[in-house]
Design a protein around this motif. Structure first.
Motif, PDB file in Angstrom:
ATOM      1  N   LEU A   8      29.201 -10.033  57.079  1.00  0.00           N
ATOM      2  CA  LEU A   8      30.646  -9.990  57.244  1.00  0.00           C
ATOM      3  C   LEU A   8      31.211  -8.653  56.770  1.00  0.00           C
ATOM      4  CD1 LEU A   8      33.221 -11.565  58.027  1.00  0.00           C
ATOM      5  CD2 LEU A   8      33.303 -12.408  55.669  1.00  0.00           C
ATOM      6  N   ALA A  12      33.198  -5.935  59.075  1.00  0.00           N
ATOM      7  CA  ALA A  12      34.523  -5.419  58.738  1.00  0.00           C
ATOM      8  C   ALA A  12      34.528  -3.894  58.733  1.00  0.00           C
ATOM      9  CB  ALA A  12      34.964  -5.955  57.384  1.00  0.00           C
ATOM     10  N   GLU A 169      35.237 -17.134  62.749  1.00  0.00           N
ATOM     11  CA  GLU A 169      34.879 -15.799  62.265  1.00  0.00           C
ATOM     12  C   GLU A 169      36.122 -14.997  61.896  1.00  0.00           C
ATOM     13  OE1 GLU A 169      30.998 -16.071  65.147  1.00  0.00           O
ATOM     14  OE2 GLU A 169      32.688 -14.790  65.721  1.00  0.00           O
ATOM     15  N   LEU A 173      36.952 -13.301  58.250  1.00  0.00           N
ATOM     16  CA  LEU A 173      37.409 -11.921  58.104  1.00  0.00           C
ATOM     17  C   LEU A 173      38.711 -11.876  57.312  1.00  0.00           C
ATOM     18  CD1 LEU A 173      36.389  -9.157  59.100  1.00  0.00           C
ATOM     19  CD2 LEU A 173      37.918  -9.403  61.074  1.00  0.00           C
TER      20      LEU A 173
END
Length: 261
Positions: A8, A12, A169, A173
């Motif tokens: 993750l 990002a 997802e 985030l």
């Protein structure tokens, strides 16, 4: 799909770099985002703050008359510390509806539902061009997969940061970006029908997301419905079809949009 902390974080970082590159190509440092109070616009706004800085991000709140969750949108802007403008689109929508109905008769239900998103996009571009900014799209993969979007409405924008991320997802985030649960956990709804997205679609985002990522859907009826909606909505995400005349184009077509294959 649970991406895990490391994956993750890398996603990002890659996403921020991708957005930076898009803004550099366009030549602007001003992001303009329609803020609904839902997770998608909240996460895109938080992303824009990370990419551009809060002083370079403008949120635009566009209720259609009274909006029950408008306070959530306002709170999101305060939380991020971004400037925001609130523009009621009801007068414009009602005036356009009246003009169309005077000319051609009562508008269909679908036309009535699609008009507000298209008015909102017109407003976003008016604000962006006035400020020298760029409209960031806020759609996600789950909605786009089944065509739960209005062509030339919420499908528009300079680029789409969340286009390949499912709803779960996007939530992950948002949490990575430090958004409180109230901005990422609110059940998604279009704000027009009085129903949640899942009520309108007839299946859950959990089932949809699992099918998108794994190809598995135990309920044959749900799978058939998803496949039908996906096939029927692909036209919304293709460039406009252009007739090729066969006549010569000698100028340098840098983007290749006039290439006659």
């Amino acid at each position: 799909m649970d991406l895990g902390k490391e994956r993750l974080s890398q996603l990002a970082a890659d996403l921020e770099k991708w957005c930076q590159d898009r803004m550099a190509v366009i030549g602007s440092d001003q992001a303009v985002i329609g803020i609904s109070g839902g997770k998608d616009s909240s996460v895109v706004a938080a992303l824009a703050v990370r990419v551009c800085g809060k002083d370079q991000v403008t949120g635009v709140l566009m209720p259609y008359g009274d909006q029950a969750d408008i306070d959530v949108a306002r709170a999101l802007c305060r939380h991020l510390g971004i400037r925001h403008h609130e523009i009621d689109i009801a007068p414009a929508g009602q005036a356009l509806t009246a003009a169309v109905e005077e000319a051609v008769g009562p508008m269909s239900r679908q036309a009535s539902l699609n008009l507000p998103p298209r008015v909102r996009m017109a407003v976003l571009y008016a604000v962006a061009q006035t400020l020298g900014g760029v409209v960031w799209n806020t759609s996600n993969l789950s909605e786009d997969w089944v065509g739960y979007a209005t062509i030339y409405g919420d499908t528009a924008g300079a680029f789409s940061p969340l286009a390949t991320l499912t709803t779960d997802e996007v939530i992950q985030l948002g949490r990575l970006f430090g958004l409180p649960d109230r901005f990422v956990e609110k059940p998604p709804a279009d704000g027009l029908t009085g129903k949640t997205d899942e009520d309108v679609l007839g299946f859950s985002y959990a089932d949809l997301n699992r099918y998108i990522r794994t190809g598995v859907c135990e309920d044959p009826a749900v799978k058939a419905q998803i496949d039908h909606l996906h096939r029927a909505s692909r036209f919304k995400f293709k460039p406009i079809e252009m007739f090729h005349s066969g006549l010569p184009i000698v100028a340098d077509d840098i983007a290749g949009i006039y290439k006659n294959d």
